[in-house]
Motif scaffolding. Sequence first.
Motif, short mmCIF file in Angstrom:
data_model
loop_
_atom_site.label_atom_id
_atom_site.label_comp_id
_atom_site.label_asym_id
_atom_site.label_seq_id
_atom_site.Cartn_x
_atom_site.Cartn_y
_atom_site.Cartn_z
N PHE A 28 -9.07 13.74 9.87
CA PHE A 28 -8.01 14.52 9.25
C PHE A 28 -6.81 13.65 8.92
O PHE A 28 -5.68 13.93 9.30
N TRP B 290 -8.41 14.20 3.94
CA TRP B 290 -9.40 14.53 4.95
C TRP B 290 -10.76 13.97 4.52
O TRP B 290 -11.14 14.06 3.35
N GLY C 145 -12.49 21.37 9.24
CA GLY C 145 -11.23 21.66 8.57
C GLY C 145 -10.62 22.95 9.03
O GLY C 145 -10.83 23.41 10.15
N LYS D 85 -8.26 22.44 12.27
CA LYS D 85 -8.91 21.14 12.06
C LYS D 85 -10.15 21.01 12.95
O LYS D 85 -10.31 20.05 13.71
#
Length: 687
Positions: A205, A209, A186, A190
């Motif tokens: 994602f 997510w 994350g 990402k």
Amino acid sequence: MSICITNLQKEDAGRFSLRIGVDDYRENVTLSVTNRSSPLVYIEKGGEGCISFPQAEIRTTDRDILREERVLCMQFSGSIEIGLMLKGAWNRSFSCQSNTSHVSVCITNASKEDEGIFTYTLLSVPIDNRTLIITSPKLIITPKSPATVKEGQSLALTCHSTDSGGIYMFFTLDNKGNRIIFGIGGGSFKACSNETQLAFIECSFGDPWLFNLTLLKPIHNQEVYCSRQVGQEGWNTSTIIQVQRLATLSVIPASDVILNQTISLECFYANGQPGAAFSYGKRFCMFEYSSCTGCQLFASLECPNNQTYRISLTVDSSWHKITMYCEPPSVQSNTIIINVTIPVSGLVLTPSQLTVNRGETITLTCQTDYCNPSAKITWFKATSDVTSQATPTEDKNQEDLVRTTSVLRFTGVIGDNGQQVYCIASNTQGRSVESNRYTIDVKYISDVKILPGSMLRVVTEQSNVWIYCYTENPEDHAKYSWTKINSNNSTVVTTGQLYVIQTATIEDGGTYTCTASNSVGNSSGSVDVTVQYTPLASVLVHVDCRSTEAYILWTSPFTNSIGNIHHTLQLSENKNLFVNASFEKMNITDDIEINTYKVTNLKPGSVYIFRVLTSNHYGIALSNNHSCVTDPERMEDTSKGCPTEQIIGGTLGGAVFTTILLIVAYALCKCRKERKNEDRNKETLGR
């Protein structure tokens, strides 16, 4: 479908809607444009919280809290309290609060529509601001506890939130509470990163997510966490792994047992087995399902089906800390370590003969047998707990049982003579053992006593001055010596209990110490001898006044040498002027140290003070003062004869006083004679 904006301005903030058809609005999104330096305030969706500002240092003007340029709360000049709350400024329920340090706007049941910029102003000039962010902290990990997996297989876990964004992490904790990170994903970039070879992470994602973790070797009862961090806010969720073993060993009722307790060992095979094997320590036992025989060492065997095999046994001390498991030919069960509570059963106190000289230190030792858990040893002297003076240590044997040794250092003092010493050990509640009790025998020599006392004053040329010492306990069988200490010198003057100064001189003055010694030690006592040139003072014992006469009873110091000593009786009619008095000597004995004088020609009804002045050619010494009042003069009645009662009364009064005087003089005389006899006896002993 997306709308993209460049060179974002505050005017771009607002609500954006997705419409399908004319009136079909499917989705609403609120865009908030904030200053990058504006601190963020997070409130969970559906929760409650406050947007707080520090109180302005300048309070002499009005201050306001605004949301989106509309005033919500007002503080008036000079006050730190909220003076006005404008309900119509915001289409939701809120409250304004303040204290000495902060002023706040608070809401409940927060929603995404509450997001926005809050500003604190001073005379409409912004001095501080906050941006409110409504978060959706619901974090979900699947499968939920227990996350079941068969032995030897991998386990897949999934973590996501209803609100995308933030940094996600999978981790577990070791036995010290430290994080062991499996993977991280994350953030603004990402990212998706594996942190260990024990697992690998996959990141998706989309919306929302999704983060997938695959554990290659799941561990039974291990707790795996998924965390999400957004700014300063963070959330955790977890699941506990349950590994389904092909073979599972359990102890009934538990693996923590007490010595001689009967327990059952049960081995369960998920796929069934034609037989079972139990391994315990270095021993091995097998039996078959068909006959349910074998393992003859155990009390009983049970084979209810080809999945369950059960044995019963009585635990002895050799089972403590052994590792147990069961297995078919190819699969081993979980292992269980047996912890056996073995009560302490033996306690030995050494030495058994507690004989010690006064001041000597000996070592006492109290030691348990091997037990589990370790035992606590408590020491007693009579009824007093003296454990704080002891030092405990522990050691283990090959079976991991613990022996406790406690050492007490004891110094012999007279007060402990005849007291009992013992110790008590316990390692289980309500159960203890006591050692033998031994009596302390403190060997010592008793204190030295001095006669005639700790201080002695004599005059020069006084003869046969003696000092004598002894110990209180006649069983001491001590040897004695007298040492004279004067300035920095010490000299042994005699080796005996009695020391006699034949004729005192100034040089005989000083401190004399008597030392008594025997096989167990020494004891000593001292007397300070003062030799002076001037004589010792006499002592007035009693004075009795009649109308014109007085009777005085006094004693002179015992010196055995009085050739140059003179005594003068003096009287005074006031407190300052004394004159020599005429007297008649009335001694009833030949003892020259006890004297009874009669003084005549006194004035009736007058106060007289008497004393005795003792002198030699070196100086004088005054006795204590003693006063009395003579009787008033009686007036005779010429018209009548002298009353018989007065005659009898006067005669009887004189007789009573004379009798008292005789008794006191006799007692003093007897005491003096006894003292002289004692002196002669001690002089004889000295020779």
